[in-house]
Every structure is written in C-alpha cells, then in structure tokens.
Design a protein around this motif. Structure first.
Motif, short mmCIF file in Angstrom:
data_model
loop_
_atom_site.label_atom_id
_atom_site.label_comp_id
_atom_site.label_asym_id
_atom_site.label_seq_id
_atom_site.Cartn_x
_atom_site.Cartn_y
_atom_site.Cartn_z
N HIS A 68 1.47 -1.15 0.16
CA HIS A 68 0.04 -0.01 -0.13
C HIS A 68 1.04 0.85 0.26
O HIS A 68 1.61 1.41 0.84
CB HIS A 68 -1.34 0.20 0.98
N GLU A 71 2.23 3.54 2.96
CA GLU A 71 2.24 3.07 4.15
C GLU A 71 3.98 2.96 4.74
O GLU A 71 4.23 2.27 3.88
CB GLU A 71 1.41 1.61 4.68
N ARG A 110 -2.53 5.07 -1.64
CA ARG A 110 -2.53 3.29 -0.92
C ARG A 110 -2.75 2.16 -2.19
O ARG A 110 -2.04 1.27 -2.49
CB ARG A 110 -3.76 2.86 -0.20
N HIS A 153 3.19 -2.65 7.23
CA HIS A 153 1.76 -2.68 7.05
C HIS A 153 1.73 -1.35 7.88
O HIS A 153 2.66 -1.27 9.61
CB HIS A 153 0.49 -2.97 7.07
N THR A 154 1.16 -0.34 7.86
CA THR A 154 0.05 0.80 9.02
C THR A 154 -0.84 0.05 8.56
O THR A 154 -1.61 -0.39 7.77
CB THR A 154 0.58 2.09 8.81
ZN LIG Z 1 -1.23 -2.15 4.40
#
Ligand SMILES: [Zn+2]
Length: 357
Positions: A68, A71, A110, A153-154
């Motif tokens: 994404h 992130e 994203r 990820h975040t």
């Molecule tokens: Zn993500």
C-alpha cells in the motif's frame, strides 16, 4: 584438506542466487531492478529489490513494505534493517523490498493508477490489467523464490494501529514466526482474498503481517519494534548467529476483535490512546457538533486492549472509530504492553541513528 567434518559443514557454501537474470554470489549484496509494469508514458515502473545473499545456505526471507503505497513505516524499517551489522554474516538470503507499490508511493496513495488495491490483486495474471500484471510479476519473480515472508503495513490513512502481528495461526510455522517477532499483541486473522498473505500461505510460504502506526506518517516506536521484529525472525530462522539481547516475551493471542463505529456524524473526541486497557462500559470518546446540540458519548462494548484508532476528528455516522482486541488475560496483556513500550522507547536504537522525534 585437514579440517574436521564439522568445519566442512560450517564452510558449506551457498550457490549463487539468481533474480531476473542477475547472479548474486554468496557473501555479496546486490540491488536488482525488477520491471513490474510500464506506464502509458513509456515510463518503466521498476521495483528495486535488495538481495543480501549469505555465504552459507539457509532460508530465503522476503521482507516487503509499501504494498500500500502510503504506508511508510515499513520503508524506514527496511532502510534501517539494511544497515544492520548482522546482515554481514548471514545464513540464507534476505530479499528486502522497501517499496512494492512504487506508483502509490510517488502519489502518496494506497492504490494503483487504476484505483485498484495491489494487495487485493494477487496472484494476478500475466495478461491482466496493470494491477494484475504487477501482482503476477511480483509473485512469480520474488514471492515464489522465498521460503518465508514478512509483509510490513500500517493502518490506513487517519487510522493508527498499535504494533501488532496478524497471521494465520492454523499454520504451525506461521504461528512460530508470529510469536518470534516479539510484539505483545497477535491477532489470528483470516486471509483476505487477493492478498499477498493469502497466495503465500496457499503455496506453503509462512507469512506474517506487521501492522503498526498510520499511513503517511513515521512513528519511531513502530519502526524500532519493526526492525527488532524482523531481526528476531531472522534469528528464529537461524539466518543470524547468537544475539546479545534477551529473548522476546511470549505474545498474547487475541480471542477476537471488533470495531466501534460512530453512532452519529460530528466531531469525534477520542478519550483513550492506543494500547489502553478498556473496561466494559468505560467512557472512551464523545461525538459533538460545532453547531450545538447534545454530545453523544461512546462507551466500550467490551473489555480489551485498544489496538486501532481513528485520528481524524471529522466523522460520518457508521465510520470505524476504535478497534478493540479481546484477550483471556487482559490485565497481563496491558502489563506486558507497558514493559514492551518503555523498553522500545528507552532502549538504544538498533542502528545507532538518532530517533525520529
Ligand atoms: Zn496496508
């Protein structure tokens, strides 16, 4: 040769590692440019892959970030990881991909140019749309070469996550990796359709997702915990030698988790921070209106730990505000979290760099 068998075994050499036609010799590191797609401006969309190929054979660990594109904590985690001294004496191979979705990274989004989510496009196809092709190339050229994977990820934009591991714990090897990473909270999560995690697990590559922080922001604690976590995984897979730090504490696996949504639109005033230990019925927030009227109070529907939170004060009815994880021993989780957080915050950075304030 007069050396003993043991020494022979120690000196067993890895074969060269090939990626997209580039030969990486044992004991060397190379950055390979992998062409994932071409834009209609004839601009090639290359994804740089760092290949750190150890002298001795071992697992092939893929560490990927920014699938994404907005992130960012994972991008910094990999940057710090690549400077860590333990990579100089590696068993096996580290494939580090700081930015998988290069397009989203450029545009601070994203998504892909066709508004698709690359992490819903796996396994993709060779002749599909841009997202499908990118996914296919990444899967066949990189993921299929790995024996284990960590995807960084975040939370989404305006949403922050407490550092946590999400993994399919029904796979023993995956569960062992989830525990080895060393963050206190683990969520057993079903595999979303089209995610890297789903295709990896389907072909027998144990994979865990590290979720920490918020999109488009750096968070020093999340980054530190991530660097430490990946190093813990490498140690767990015996890719690195003995370490001087103490072993990570046993994590707690959430029984379940649920979202608290806005009952009304308005201005959201959060009253609890990430990691907070919530009691059932506790006042955790309010929704007010700048134009007058009664406030709506938000109470916790259950006891648990706050593992995700919306940070944007402007909310529509139905929007997710809080993510609460339930545990058997919630008091113990809260205590471990406190120790973990203060260790991360007070401990030295792993790469000797000044912290992001
Ligand atoms: Zn993500």
């Amino acid at each position: 040769m007069t050396s003993s068998n043991r020494k022979n075994k120690q000196e067993e050499k890895a074969a060269p590692f090939e990626l997209n036609g580039t030969r990486v010799m044992p004991g060397t590191r190379v950055k390979v440019e992998l062409p994932l797609a071409q834009l209609y401006t004839q601009t090639p969309l290359n994804v740089p892959i760092h290949v750190i190929h150890g002298r001795r054979p071992g697992p092939v660990l893929l560490v990927s970030a920014a699938i994404h594109g907005d992130e960012l904590n994972g991008v910094e985690i990999i940057r710090r990881l690549l400077r860590h001294s333990s990579l100089n004496r590696l068993n096996g191979t580290l494939l580090a991909v700081p930015v998988v979705n290069v397009f989203g990274f450029i545009h601070k989004t994203r998504y892909l140019p066709d508004r698709r989510d690359l992490n819903r496009s796996f396994p993709g196809s060779e002749t599909g749309s841009l997202g499908a092709r990118m996914a296919w190339q990444f899967k066949t050229q990189v993921l299929d070469r790995a024996t284990h994977a960590v995807d960084l990820h975040t939370g989404a934009i305006h949403r922050a996550n407490l550092p946590q591991i999400r993994a399919d714990l029904s796979n023993e090897d995956t569960a062992a990796m989830a525990a080895a990473f060393g963050v206190p909270v683990v969520i057993n999560s079903v595999l979303g359709e089209g995610t890297l995690r789903e295709v990896a697990e389907a072909q027998g590559i144990p994979v865990i997702t590290y979720e920490a922080g918020e999109a488009l922001r750096f968070d020093e604690s999340s980054i530190r915990a991530g660097v430490k976590g990946v190093l813990n995984i490498m140690h767990h897979l015996r890719m690195t030698g003995p370490r001087r730090t103490r072993a990570p504490m046993e994590p707690h696996i959430a029984r379940s988790s649920s979202w608290v949504r806005a009952e009304r639109d308005g201005v959201f005033l959060p009253l609890v921070a990430l990691g907070a230990w919530l009691r059932k019925g506790q006042l955790i927030g309010r929704i007010s209106s700048p134009f007058g009227g009664e406030d709506v109070t938000i109470e916790s529907p259950c006891a648990g730990i706050l593992v995700g939170r919306n940070n944007l004060p402007l909310v529509n009815e139905g929007e997710a505000l809080y993510h609460i994880a339930r545990f058997e021993e919630v008091r113990e989780v809260a205590q471990n979290l406190e120790v973990f957080t203060s260790d991360i915050e007070r401990g030295p950075g792993l790469t000797g760099e000044p912290p992001i304030a």
